[in-house]
Design an enzyme around this catalytic site. Structure first.
Site, short mmCIF file in Angstrom:
data_model
loop_
_atom_site.label_atom_id
_atom_site.label_comp_id
_atom_site.label_asym_id
_atom_site.label_seq_id
_atom_site.Cartn_x
_atom_site.Cartn_y
_atom_site.Cartn_z
N SER A 130 0.96 -1.07 -0.01
CA SER A 130 0.17 0.01 0.13
C SER A 130 1.07 0.89 0.12
CB SER A 130 -0.57 0.06 1.10
OG SER A 130 -1.22 1.04 1.37
N TYR A 143 -1.74 -1.13 10.70
CA TYR A 143 -1.83 -0.97 9.40
C TYR A 143 -0.67 -0.66 8.27
CZ TYR A 143 -4.17 -1.09 4.44
OH TYR A 143 -4.05 -1.11 3.13
N1 NAD Z 1 -8.41 -0.48 -0.81
C1 NAD Z 1 -7.58 0.33 -1.00
O1 NAD Z 1 -7.31 1.13 -1.11
C2 NAD Z 1 -6.09 -0.50 -0.85
C3 NAD Z 1 -5.35 0.54 -0.61
C4 NAD Z 1 -4.17 -0.37 -0.77
C5 NAD Z 1 -3.70 -1.43 -0.57
N2 NAD Z 1 -5.10 -2.42 -0.49
C6 NAD Z 1 -4.33 -3.82 -0.29
O2 NAD Z 1 -5.25 -4.59 -0.77
C7 NAD Z 1 -5.69 -5.45 -0.40
C8 NAD Z 1 -7.10 -6.48 -0.25
O3 NAD Z 1 -7.98 -5.12 -0.03
P1 NAD Z 1 -9.06 -4.32 -1.37
O4 NAD Z 1 -9.40 -3.13 -0.73
O5 NAD Z 1 -9.21 -5.44 -2.14
O6 NAD Z 1 -10.57 -4.97 0.45
P2 NAD Z 1 -11.36 -6.80 0.16
O7 NAD Z 1 -11.81 -5.91 1.47
O8 NAD Z 1 -12.40 -6.04 -1.13
O9 NAD Z 1 -10.86 -7.70 0.36
C9 NAD Z 1 -10.17 -8.10 1.19
C10 NAD Z 1 -10.57 -9.19 1.21
O10 NAD Z 1 -9.30 -10.91 1.94
C11 NAD Z 1 -10.43 -11.44 2.58
N3 NAD Z 1 -9.97 -11.22 4.64
C12 NAD Z 1 -9.66 -10.48 4.66
N4 NAD Z 1 -9.93 -11.35 6.61
C13 NAD Z 1 -8.73 -12.17 5.95
C14 NAD Z 1 -8.37 -13.59 6.70
N5 NAD Z 1 -8.43 -13.73 8.26
N6 NAD Z 1 -8.31 -14.66 5.93
C15 NAD Z 1 -8.64 -14.82 4.86
N7 NAD Z 1 -9.14 -13.99 4.05
C16 NAD Z 1 -9.61 -12.60 4.72
C17 NAD Z 1 -11.79 -10.64 2.88
O11 NAD Z 1 -13.16 -11.45 3.05
C18 NAD Z 1 -11.93 -10.08 1.80
O12 NAD Z 1 -12.38 -11.03 0.57
C19 NAD Z 1 -5.15 -5.44 1.19
O13 NAD Z 1 -4.49 -6.09 2.05
C20 NAD Z 1 -5.19 -4.48 1.63
O14 NAD Z 1 -4.56 -3.90 2.43
C21 NAD Z 1 -5.70 -1.63 -0.69
#
Ligand code: NAD
Length: 248
Positions: A130, A143
């Site tokens: 991120s 985070y």
């Molecule tokens: N959305 C953003 O703006 C953003 C920005 C930078 C980084 N990220 C990173 O991208 C990744 C995905 O984020 P996203 O925005 O797609 O989130 P999201 O909430 O849409 O998806 C996350 C998924 O991870 C699964 N998950 C959570 N905890 C879990 C566990 N203990 N075991 C198995 N599965 C688990 C959830 O069920 C979900 O399907 C994360 O690591 C997040 O930190 C997101």
């Protein structure tokens, strides 16, 4: 053309958002994808969409690695979640769980698959970090800590894996349009007493030069590039997709 025919990929958190987009993109390139998620319904749905295999697992439980085949060629460490609170009010058990899911699980998963990758002389690890792996923001202590740790883990994998044909990189987005961010928009709108559009424009996009959210598919495209033939010399890097946030 990115051709991943015959490659076996594992994408964690593939039931939603960025993980789902990565699963779709890698499958489109020909890889077979293991759709790992704690949400059984979401994992099954995405797996069905891409003719992949659903795996229901909680990444905060170390024995999830038993479900991971040793023949894995590509790992996308993506699963994660957010908790927003000042440090003095941050629940220690939530801090610990964020580190388990977002640092320890990637370590355990990579530890499990590296021997097979070394034997075959080929492997790709992509860690969804991120902008918070490179910069801090207040109230996101767990985070920010987890993502900075993931950046360090990724570089170490790169150094150890290089002689064996294994690359490891971080992809580091700013705010992506996913359920994780949609929830934050709602929460912040409530906290600040402002509208959802104002949260996005005045708070989330304030540090970025490009004033829009990123789409999950844009992140997935970079992940596919890193897994494809043109990404083979890229390792140990962190690639921001942050609309200029870290240019400051
Ligand atoms: N959305 C953003 O703006 C953003 C920005 C930078 C980084 N990220 C990173 O991208 C990744 C995905 O984020 P996203 O925005 O797609 O989130 P999201 O909430 O849409 O998806 C996350 C998924 O991870 C699964 N998950 C959570 N905890 C879990 C566990 N203990 N075991 C198995 N599965 C688990 C959830 O069920 C979900 O399907 C994360 O690591 C997040 O930190 C997101």
């Amino acid at each position: 053309m990115i051709d991943l025919a015959g490659r076996r990929a594992v994408v964690t958190g593939a039931g939603s958002g960025i993980g789902r987009a990565c699963a779709h993109r890698l499958a489109m390139a020909g890889a077979h994808v293991l759709v790992v998620d704690i949400d059984a319904e979401a994992a099954a749905k995405v797996a069905a969409e891409i003719s992949g295999t659903p795996v229901v697992a909680d990444l905060s439980e170390p024995d999830f690695v038993r479900a991971i085949p040793s023949g894995t060629d590509i790992v996308v460490n993506n699963a994660g979640f957010q908790h927003v609170a000042p440090i003095e009010e941050f629940p220690p058990e939530v801090f610990s769980k964020i580190l388990k899911v977002m640092v320890e699980a990637p370590f355990l998963l990579v530890r499990e698959v590296l021997p097979g990758m070394y034997e075959r002389g080929w492997g790709r690890i992509v860690n969804i970090s991120s902008v918070h792996g490179l910069r801090a923001s207040p109230y996101k202590s767990a985070y920010v800590t987890a993502k900075h740790a993931l950046e360090g883990l990724s570089k170490t994998i790169a150094l150890e894996g290089a002689p064996h044909g294994v690359t490891s990189n971080c992809v580091s987005p700013a705010y992506v349009r996913t359920p994780l961010v949609e929830n934050q928009i709602g929460a912040q709108a409530g906290t600040h007493g402002i509208g959802r559009d104002e949260v996005v424009e005045q708070i989330m996009l304030a540090p970025a030069a490009v004033k829009r959210l990123i789409e999950p598919e844009e992140v997935a495209e970079l992940v596919a590039y890193l897994c494809g033939p043109h990404g083979s010399f890229m390792t140990g890097t962190s690639l921001p997709i942050d609309g200029g946030w870290t240019a400051r």
